[in-house]
Every structure is written in structure tokens, then in C-alpha cells.
Design an enzyme around this catalytic site. Structure first.
Site, short mmCIF file in Angstrom:
data_model
loop_
_atom_site.label_atom_id
_atom_site.label_comp_id
_atom_site.label_asym_id
_atom_site.label_seq_id
_atom_site.Cartn_x
_atom_site.Cartn_y
_atom_site.Cartn_z
N VAL A 195 29.73 44.57 56.22
CA VAL A 195 29.75 46.04 56.31
C VAL A 195 31.12 46.60 56.65
O VAL A 195 31.33 47.81 56.58
CB VAL A 195 28.71 46.57 57.33
CG1 VAL A 195 27.30 46.16 56.95
CG2 VAL A 195 29.04 46.17 58.76
N TYR A 230 32.97 47.49 73.37
CA TYR A 230 31.57 47.60 72.89
C TYR A 230 31.02 48.96 73.30
O TYR A 230 30.40 49.66 72.49
CB TYR A 230 30.76 46.46 73.50
CG TYR A 230 29.34 46.34 72.97
CD1 TYR A 230 29.11 45.99 71.64
CD2 TYR A 230 28.24 46.56 73.79
CE1 TYR A 230 27.81 45.87 71.15
CE2 TYR A 230 26.95 46.43 73.32
CZ TYR A 230 26.74 46.09 71.99
OH TYR A 230 25.45 45.96 71.51
N SER A 255 32.54 51.69 71.18
CA SER A 255 32.03 51.71 69.79
C SER A 255 30.59 52.20 69.74
O SER A 255 30.20 52.95 68.85
CB SER A 255 32.16 50.32 69.14
OG SER A 255 31.22 49.41 69.68
N LYS A 256 29.77 51.79 70.70
CA LYS A 256 28.35 52.21 70.67
C LYS A 256 28.19 53.68 71.06
O LYS A 256 27.27 54.34 70.57
CB LYS A 256 27.50 51.29 71.55
CG LYS A 256 27.36 49.87 70.99
CD LYS A 256 26.60 49.86 69.64
CE LYS A 256 26.35 48.44 69.14
NZ LYS A 256 25.56 48.41 67.89
P1 NAD Z 1 23.19 39.00 66.57
O1 NAD Z 1 24.61 38.65 66.85
O2 NAD Z 1 22.14 38.02 66.85
O3 NAD Z 1 23.04 39.50 65.08
C1 NAD Z 1 23.96 40.41 64.53
C2 NAD Z 1 23.84 40.38 63.04
O4 NAD Z 1 24.82 41.26 62.50
C3 NAD Z 1 24.12 38.99 62.45
O5 NAD Z 1 23.21 38.77 61.40
C4 NAD Z 1 25.53 39.12 61.91
O6 NAD Z 1 25.79 38.28 60.80
C5 NAD Z 1 25.53 40.58 61.48
N1 NAD Z 1 26.87 41.11 61.36
C6 NAD Z 1 27.86 41.14 62.28
N2 NAD Z 1 28.98 41.64 61.75
C7 NAD Z 1 28.70 41.94 60.46
C8 NAD Z 1 29.44 42.48 59.41
N3 NAD Z 1 30.73 42.80 59.53
N4 NAD Z 1 28.82 42.67 58.22
C9 NAD Z 1 27.53 42.33 58.06
N5 NAD Z 1 26.77 41.80 59.02
C10 NAD Z 1 27.36 41.60 60.21
O7 NAD Z 1 22.94 40.33 67.40
P2 NAD Z 1 21.63 41.15 67.77
O8 NAD Z 1 21.46 41.04 69.23
O9 NAD Z 1 20.50 40.86 66.87
O10 NAD Z 1 22.23 42.61 67.50
C11 NAD Z 1 21.77 43.48 66.49
C12 NAD Z 1 22.22 44.88 66.86
O11 NAD Z 1 21.66 45.25 68.11
C13 NAD Z 1 23.74 45.00 67.04
O12 NAD Z 1 24.17 46.23 66.52
C14 NAD Z 1 23.91 44.97 68.55
O13 NAD Z 1 25.09 45.60 68.95
C15 NAD Z 1 22.67 45.68 68.99
N6 NAD Z 1 22.27 45.40 70.37
C16 NAD Z 1 22.00 44.13 70.79
C17 NAD Z 1 21.63 43.92 72.11
C18 NAD Z 1 21.30 42.56 72.68
O14 NAD Z 1 21.15 42.44 73.93
N7 NAD Z 1 21.14 41.52 71.87
C19 NAD Z 1 21.53 45.01 73.00
C20 NAD Z 1 21.82 46.28 72.52
C21 NAD Z 1 22.18 46.47 71.21
#
Ligand code: NAD
Length: 254
Positions: free
Chosen positions: A63, A154, A157-158
Site C-alpha cells: 500500500v 505510531y 501516524s494513527k
Molecule cells: P500484523 O503485523 O499482524 O499484520 C499487519 C498486516 O499488514 C500484515 O499482513 C502485513 O503484511 C500488512 N502490511 C504491513 N505493511 C504493509 C504494506 N506496506 N502494504 C501492504 N500490507 C502491509 O498486525 P495487526 O496487529 O494484525 O495489525 C492490523 C492493523 O491493526 C494495523 O493497522 C495496526 O496498526 C492495527 N492495530 C493493531 C493493534 C495490535 O495490538 N495488534 C492495536 C491497534 C491497532
């Protein structure tokens, strides 16, 4: 299967693992036809194989690269004819002391967590506007709502993802397209393993420490985020736009 998303076509970024995987499987279970994208094709194939046959199609896409998003959008238009739901879930994390983190890290996170949302949303918006309906669901974070110590890039950005969600919602409101953000707290995904590496902690110990920081005393499962994503992607939430919803085990109540 209650088929709450029957007839809907969904694009889910970062759909190969963690929260995106859970959303893709929940969407497929609810009757949506999905395309999932991420940088790791193997993860995408594994997620697609868990879903009802043919309901989840994988395609690699970064992305943070315009050409890659254009190619993914062309695939979606060819396979599904467009998208009714876009879940901007792909995201990256960084941790460390503010004084130590280089400015380049901020650019990297902004490119994925904010500009990535812009690129993917714009690729599908004209069809949604023509049809006068559509749902954009941005996966932000509680780090987009309040301070998160040791995670300045982070957090910045969020906060961007949340601000973008509100601006998109306002501009799209008259076109019938909704845009909302989910703000998860700590979710049990591979991102937490990366977090542990960054701060030099053991993964399970970090999870225990994060759980203690929440009033409910636990971290979330990806399925708990997927449940809200189903609601926001479907017609039940058609009157809701510009909202940021925290699922955070009670961290910072509103
Ligand atoms: P994860 O790292 O397990 O998965 C992230 C996914 O995003 C992976 O499939 C990765 O390949 C993909 N990704 C990363 N950069 C990319 C890019 N440039 N292009 C395409 N795909 C890309 O993380 P997650 O915990 O499943 O996180 C998913 C979303 O939730 C994220 O936006 C994260 O910031 C948000 N989030 C996660 C948490 C947490 O505690 N895990 C908390 C709050 C928010």
C-alpha cells in the site's frame, strides 16, 4: 452463517494475518466476496484456504507504492467488478524513546498508516460514489486517540488515520459512502511479537504486561475487532459515519 454481508464485495488490506485475517474470514462467513492483499503472498494464500472455496481471493500489494495499489485495484475490478467495502487494515508499528527514533521512521509509518489508506480508498471511491453507497473501515488504534508512551511515530501516524477518517467522512457524507475508524487496544497478533522484539522483551511477558495495563486485565482477540468490522461494513451501520470506536478492554472510557 447469518449473511449480514451477502452480495457485498470487500477489499481488505493486510488480510494475510492478525486482525486483517480475522476480518477476511468473518466477512466471508457473512457472505461477502473478498479480495485480501498484503506484501506476503504465502500468508494470503493460507487465509484464503481457510475460507469457503472462492470467497477470498489473494493478491500481493504494497500500500506504500502507487503502482502496486493500481495493479491490485485492476485485479479487484476484473474479478469482482468493484468494491462495496474497503477495510484499510495494513499497518506498521515502531517503538522506542522519542529522542532515539530517527525522522525517517515517521515518514515510513506515515506512508503506510496514512497515505496507504488514501491510496487504497481513492482506488475504489469513484465506483462507490456512482452507486451512492459504500463503506470504508479504517483500522486505526487507541494510539490514534490518546498518548501511548514509547511509540511516538505510531501515535502520530494513527492520529493521522483518525483525522483522515473524519475528513473523508465529512466530504463523502452526501454521497452515501460512510467512513469510520476502529481503534483497537492491545490485540493478540504478530504485531505484538514485533513490539516485543523492538523493546527487547519476551513475547508472552510483553502480552502479560500489556494485559495488566487494561481495566479488563486481558488483551483482545482479532475476532473481537472483526465483529465490529462486520457491523461497519454492512447495512446495519448505514447511518453512522466519521466515528472512531475504541475496542480496548476499557482503556480510556468515553
Ligand atoms: P500484523 O503485523 O499482524 O499484520 C499487519 C498486516 O499488514 C500484515 O499482513 C502485513 O503484511 C500488512 N502490511 C504491513 N505493511 C504493509 C504494506 N506496506 N502494504 C501492504 N500490507 C502491509 O498486525 P495487526 O496487529 O494484525 O495489525 C492490523 C492493523 O491493526 C494495523 O493497522 C495496526 O496498526 C492495527 N492495530 C493493531 C493493534 C495490535 O495490538 N495488534 C492495536 C491497534 C491497532
Amino acid at each position: 452463517m447469518s449473511e449480514r454481508l451477502k452480495g457485498k464485495r470487500a477489499v481488505i488490506t493486510g488480510g494475510g494475518r492478525g486482525i486483517g485475517r480475522a476480518i477476511a474470514l468473518a466477512y466471508a462467513k457473512e457472505g461477502a466476496q473478498c479480495v485480501i492483499t498484503s506484501r506476503q503472498f504465502e500468508d494470503l494464500e493460507a487465509t484464503a484456504a481457510e475460507a469457503p472455496p472462492g470467497s477470498v481471493l489473494p493478491i500481493a500489494c504494497d500500500v506504500s507504492e502507487g503502482d502496486s495499489v493500481d495493479a491490485m485495484a485492476a485485479f479487484v475490478h476484473q474479478e469482482l467488478g468493484g468494491a462495496d467495502i474497503v477495510v484499510n487494515n495494513a499497518g506498521i508499528h515502531a517503538a522506542g524513546r522519542f529522542i532515539d527514533i530517527k525522522p525517517e521512521t515517521y515518514s515510513l509509518l506515515y506512508e503506510v498508516n496514512v497515505v496507504g489508506v488514501v491510496r487504497v480508498s481513492q482506488a475504489f471511491l469513484s465506483g462507490m460514489i456512482d452507486r451512492q453507497r459504500g463503506s470504508i473501515v479504517n483500522i486505526a488504534s487507541t494510539a490514534g486517540l490518546f498518548e501511548s508512551p514509547g511509540q511516538a511515530p505510531y501515535n502520530a501516524s494513527k492520529h493521522g488515520t483518525v483525522g483522515l477518517t473524519r475528513c473523508m467522512a465529512l466530504e463523502l457524507a452526501s454521497s452515501g459512502v460512510t467512513c469510520n475508524a476502529i481503534c483497537p487496544g492491545f490485540v493478540d497478533t504478530p504485531m505484538l511479537d514485533g513490539f516485543a522484539d523492538l523493546v527487547g522483551a519476551e513475547s508472552e511477558e510483553l502480552r502479560k504486561q500489556l494485559a495488566k495495563r487494561t481495566p479488563m486485565g486481558r488483551i483482545l482477540s482479532p475476532d473481537e475487532i472483526a465483529n465490529l468490522a462486520v457491523y461497519l461494513g454492512g447495512d446495519e451501520s448505514s447511518g453512522m459515519t466519521g466515528q472512531t470506536m475504541a475496542i480496548s478492554n476499557g482503556m480510556r472510557m468515553s
